[in-house]
Design a protein around this motif. Structure first.
Motif, PDB file in Angstrom:
ATOM      1  N   THR A 178      -3.447   8.314  10.213  1.00 43.95           N
ATOM      2  CA  THR A 178      -2.228   7.951   9.496  1.00 43.95           C
ATOM      3  C   THR A 178      -2.237   6.445   9.242  1.00 43.95           C
ATOM      4  O   THR A 178      -3.111   5.730   9.734  1.00 43.95           O
ATOM      5  CB  THR A 178      -0.978   8.298  10.332  1.00 43.95           C
ATOM      6  OG1 THR A 178      -0.992   7.487  11.516  1.00 43.95           O
ATOM      7  CG2 THR A 178      -0.946   9.783  10.699  1.00 43.95           C
ATOM      8  N   LYS A 179      -1.241   5.987   8.528  1.00 44.92           N
ATOM      9  CA  LYS A 179      -1.161   4.538   8.285  1.00 44.92           C
ATOM     10  C   LYS A 179      -0.997   3.770   9.592  1.00 44.92           C
ATOM     11  O   LYS A 179      -1.433   2.635   9.699  1.00 44.92           O
ATOM     12  CB  LYS A 179      -0.021   4.201   7.328  1.00 44.92           C
ATOM     13  CG  LYS A 179       1.356   4.479   7.876  1.00 44.92           C
ATOM     14  CD  LYS A 179       2.426   4.113   6.867  1.00 44.92           C
ATOM     15  CE  LYS A 179       3.801   4.387   7.401  1.00 44.92           C
ATOM     16  NZ  LYS A 179       4.838   4.020   6.459  1.00 44.92           N
TER      17      LYS A 179
ATOM     18  N   TYR B  52      -9.792   5.857   3.793  1.00 42.50           N
ATOM     19  CA  TYR B  52      -8.840   4.971   3.135  1.00 42.50           C
ATOM     20  C   TYR B  52      -8.443   5.512   1.763  1.00 42.50           C
ATOM     21  O   TYR B  52      -7.260   5.556   1.425  1.00 42.50           O
ATOM     22  CB  TYR B  52      -9.443   3.570   2.996  1.00 42.50           C
ATOM     23  CG  TYR B  52      -8.531   2.587   2.334  1.00 42.50           C
ATOM     24  CD1 TYR B  52      -7.518   1.952   3.066  1.00 42.50           C
ATOM     25  CD2 TYR B  52      -8.662   2.269   0.993  1.00 42.50           C
ATOM     26  CE1 TYR B  52      -6.673   1.044   2.467  1.00 42.50           C
ATOM     27  CE2 TYR B  52      -7.821   1.366   0.388  1.00 42.50           C
ATOM     28  CZ  TYR B  52      -6.832   0.750   1.125  1.00 42.50           C
ATOM     29  OH  TYR B  52      -5.983  -0.141   0.525  1.00 42.50           O
TER      30      TYR B  52
ATOM     31  N   TRP C   3       0.836   4.410   1.388  1.00 41.26           N
ATOM     32  CA  TRP C   3       0.266   5.304   2.402  1.00 41.26           C
ATOM     33  C   TRP C   3       1.053   6.606   2.407  1.00 41.26           C
ATOM     34  O   TRP C   3       1.931   6.795   3.215  1.00 41.26           O
ATOM     35  CB  TRP C   3       0.337   4.658   3.778  1.00 41.26           C
ATOM     36  CG  TRP C   3      -0.413   3.385   3.920  1.00 41.26           C
ATOM     37  CD1 TRP C   3       0.030   2.139   3.585  1.00 41.26           C
ATOM     38  CD2 TRP C   3      -1.719   3.204   4.438  1.00 41.26           C
ATOM     39  NE1 TRP C   3      -0.915   1.214   3.858  1.00 41.26           N
ATOM     40  CE2 TRP C   3      -2.012   1.840   4.404  1.00 41.26           C
ATOM     41  CE3 TRP C   3      -2.673   4.078   4.948  1.00 41.26           C
ATOM     42  CZ2 TRP C   3      -3.214   1.323   4.841  1.00 41.26           C
ATOM     43  CZ3 TRP C   3      -3.872   3.552   5.385  1.00 41.26           C
ATOM     44  CH2 TRP C   3      -4.134   2.195   5.324  1.00 41.26           C
ATOM     45  N   LYS C   4       0.754   7.499   1.501  1.00 40.20           N
ATOM     46  CA  LYS C   4       1.503   8.737   1.371  1.00 40.20           C
ATOM     47  C   LYS C   4       0.969   9.868   2.237  1.00 40.20           C
ATOM     48  O   LYS C   4       1.696  10.752   2.613  1.00 40.20           O
ATOM     49  CB  LYS C   4       1.442   9.235  -0.070  1.00 40.20           C
ATOM     50  CG  LYS C   4       1.876   8.277  -1.107  1.00 40.20           C
ATOM     51  CD  LYS C   4       1.652   8.918  -2.459  1.00 40.20           C
ATOM     52  CE  LYS C   4       1.598   7.855  -3.511  1.00 40.20           C
ATOM     53  NZ  LYS C   4       1.288   8.358  -4.808  1.00 40.20           N
ATOM     54  N   ASN C   5      -0.299   9.854   2.462  1.00 38.28           N
ATOM     55  CA  ASN C   5      -0.970  11.004   3.033  1.00 38.28           C
ATOM     56  C   ASN C   5      -1.419  10.768   4.468  1.00 38.28           C
ATOM     57  O   ASN C   5      -1.378   9.660   4.965  1.00 38.28           O
ATOM     58  CB  ASN C   5      -2.188  11.344   2.173  1.00 38.28           C
ATOM     59  CG  ASN C   5      -1.803  11.614   0.739  1.00 38.28           C
ATOM     60  OD1 ASN C   5      -1.525  10.686  -0.008  1.00 38.28           O
ATOM     61  ND2 ASN C   5      -1.749  12.852   0.359  1.00 38.28           N
TER      62      ASN C   5
ATOM     63  N   TYR D  92      -4.872   3.893  11.268  1.00 32.21           N
ATOM     64  CA  TYR D  92      -6.070   3.639  10.459  1.00 32.21           C
ATOM     65  C   TYR D  92      -6.724   2.300  10.813  1.00 32.21           C
ATOM     66  O   TYR D  92      -7.928   2.227  11.036  1.00 32.21           O
ATOM     67  CB  TYR D  92      -5.734   3.671   8.966  1.00 32.21           C
ATOM     68  CG  TYR D  92      -6.892   3.227   8.110  1.00 32.21           C
ATOM     69  CD1 TYR D  92      -7.933   4.103   7.825  1.00 32.21           C
ATOM     70  CD2 TYR D  92      -6.965   1.926   7.616  1.00 32.21           C
ATOM     71  CE1 TYR D  92      -9.019   3.688   7.061  1.00 32.21           C
ATOM     72  CE2 TYR D  92      -8.044   1.509   6.857  1.00 32.21           C
ATOM     73  CZ  TYR D  92      -9.058   2.398   6.581  1.00 32.21           C
ATOM     74  OH  TYR D  92     -10.136   1.982   5.847  1.00 32.21           O
TER      75      TYR D  92
ATOM     76  N   LEU E 235      -6.138   8.441   2.241  1.00 30.00           N
ATOM     77  CA  LEU E 235      -4.804   8.019   2.684  1.00 30.00           C
ATOM     78  C   LEU E 235      -3.959   7.525   1.513  1.00 30.00           C
ATOM     79  O   LEU E 235      -2.736   7.643   1.529  1.00 30.00           O
ATOM     80  CB  LEU E 235      -4.901   6.909   3.736  1.00 30.00           C
ATOM     81  CG  LEU E 235      -5.233   7.342   5.149  1.00 30.00           C
ATOM     82  CD1 LEU E 235      -5.512   6.119   6.020  1.00 30.00           C
ATOM     83  CD2 LEU E 235      -4.118   8.175   5.749  1.00 30.00           C
ATOM     84  N   GLN E 236      -4.611   6.969   0.505  1.00 28.13           N
ATOM     85  CA  GLN E 236      -3.917   6.480  -0.680  1.00 28.13           C
ATOM     86  C   GLN E 236      -3.614   7.598  -1.674  1.00 28.13           C
ATOM     87  O   GLN E 236      -3.046   7.352  -2.726  1.00 28.13           O
ATOM     88  CB  GLN E 236      -4.761   5.408  -1.369  1.00 28.13           C
ATOM     89  CG  GLN E 236      -5.095   4.222  -0.503  1.00 28.13           C
ATOM     90  CD  GLN E 236      -3.863   3.534   0.033  1.00 28.13           C
ATOM     91  OE1 GLN E 236      -2.947   3.213  -0.712  1.00 28.13           O
ATOM     92  NE2 GLN E 236      -3.814   3.333   1.325  1.00 28.13           N
TER      93      GLN E 236
ATOM     94  N   ARG F  83      -7.981  15.336   3.042  1.00 30.82           N
ATOM     95  CA  ARG F  83      -6.709  14.697   2.706  1.00 30.82           C
ATOM     96  C   ARG F  83      -5.594  15.715   2.893  1.00 30.82           C
ATOM     97  O   ARG F  83      -5.652  16.815   2.349  1.00 30.82           O
ATOM     98  CB  ARG F  83      -6.733  14.205   1.249  1.00 30.82           C
ATOM     99  CG  ARG F  83      -5.480  13.433   0.873  1.00 30.82           C
ATOM    100  CD  ARG F  83      -5.501  13.016  -0.575  1.00 30.82           C
ATOM    101  NE  ARG F  83      -5.083  14.139  -1.402  1.00 30.82           N
ATOM    102  CZ  ARG F  83      -5.553  14.411  -2.607  1.00 30.82           C
ATOM    103  NH1 ARG F  83      -6.487  13.649  -3.152  1.00 30.82           N
ATOM    104  NH2 ARG F  83      -5.105  15.447  -3.281  1.00 30.82           N
TER     105      ARG F  83
ATOM    106  N   MET G  31       0.828  -1.188   0.000  1.00 30.99           N
ATOM    107  CA  MET G  31       0.000   0.000   0.000  1.00 30.99           C
ATOM    108  C   MET G  31       0.872   1.250   0.000  1.00 30.99           C
ATOM    109  O   MET G  31       1.867   1.304   0.686  1.00 30.99           O
ATOM    110  CB  MET G  31      -0.861   0.028   1.263  1.00 30.99           C
ATOM    111  CG  MET G  31      -2.125  -0.720   1.168  1.00 30.99           C
ATOM    112  SD  MET G  31      -3.133  -0.462   2.631  1.00 30.99           S
ATOM    113  CE  MET G  31      -3.090  -2.112   3.278  1.00 30.99           C
TER     114      MET G  31
END
Length: 109
Positions: A45-46, A70, A3-5, A49, A73-74, A106, A1
């Motif tokens: 955050t990742k 979700y 998880w940048k954001n 979550y 977050l992506q 976001r 995944m």
């Protein structure tokens, strides 16, 4: 995944549909949601979550909004073409007599 954001959830409003509560609830005097407060903020955050913010979020509300969180977050658009800013969404929990309205944002790195 990827998880940048991160995502910020803000409680915008708590509502109370007293007429519906009176007609349908076993305890019609229950009142507005007691879990959230207007203006309350949560940072997702990742790391938190998958644990519903380490248990600090109502499970019913989380069930109603987590798929939007979700997507954000992506790095996805939360509401492309619906809101003025595709990184922002206004949504609510699924309690029909005392819904809580949330803003999902976001936060790009």
């Amino acid at each position: 995944m990827a998880w940048k954001n991160a995502v910020k959830i803000t409680v915008l409003k708590k509502t109370w549909q007293e007429d519906l509560a009176e007609e349908y609830l076993a305890n019609p005097a229950v009142g507005p949601c007691s879990i959230f407060q207007e203006g309350q903020e949560f940072l997702v955050t990742k790391e938190n979550y998958l644990t519903m913010l380490d248990g600090k979020f109502c499970s019913e509300a989380w069930s109603a909004i987590s798929h939007y969180v979700y997507a954000a977050l992506q790095g996805g658009s939360v509401m492309h073409g619906w809101t003025r800013d595709e990184k922002v969404m206004i949504t609510c929990c699924n309690d029909g007599t005392r819904p809580v309205i949330f803003k999902i944002e976001r936060l790009d790195p």
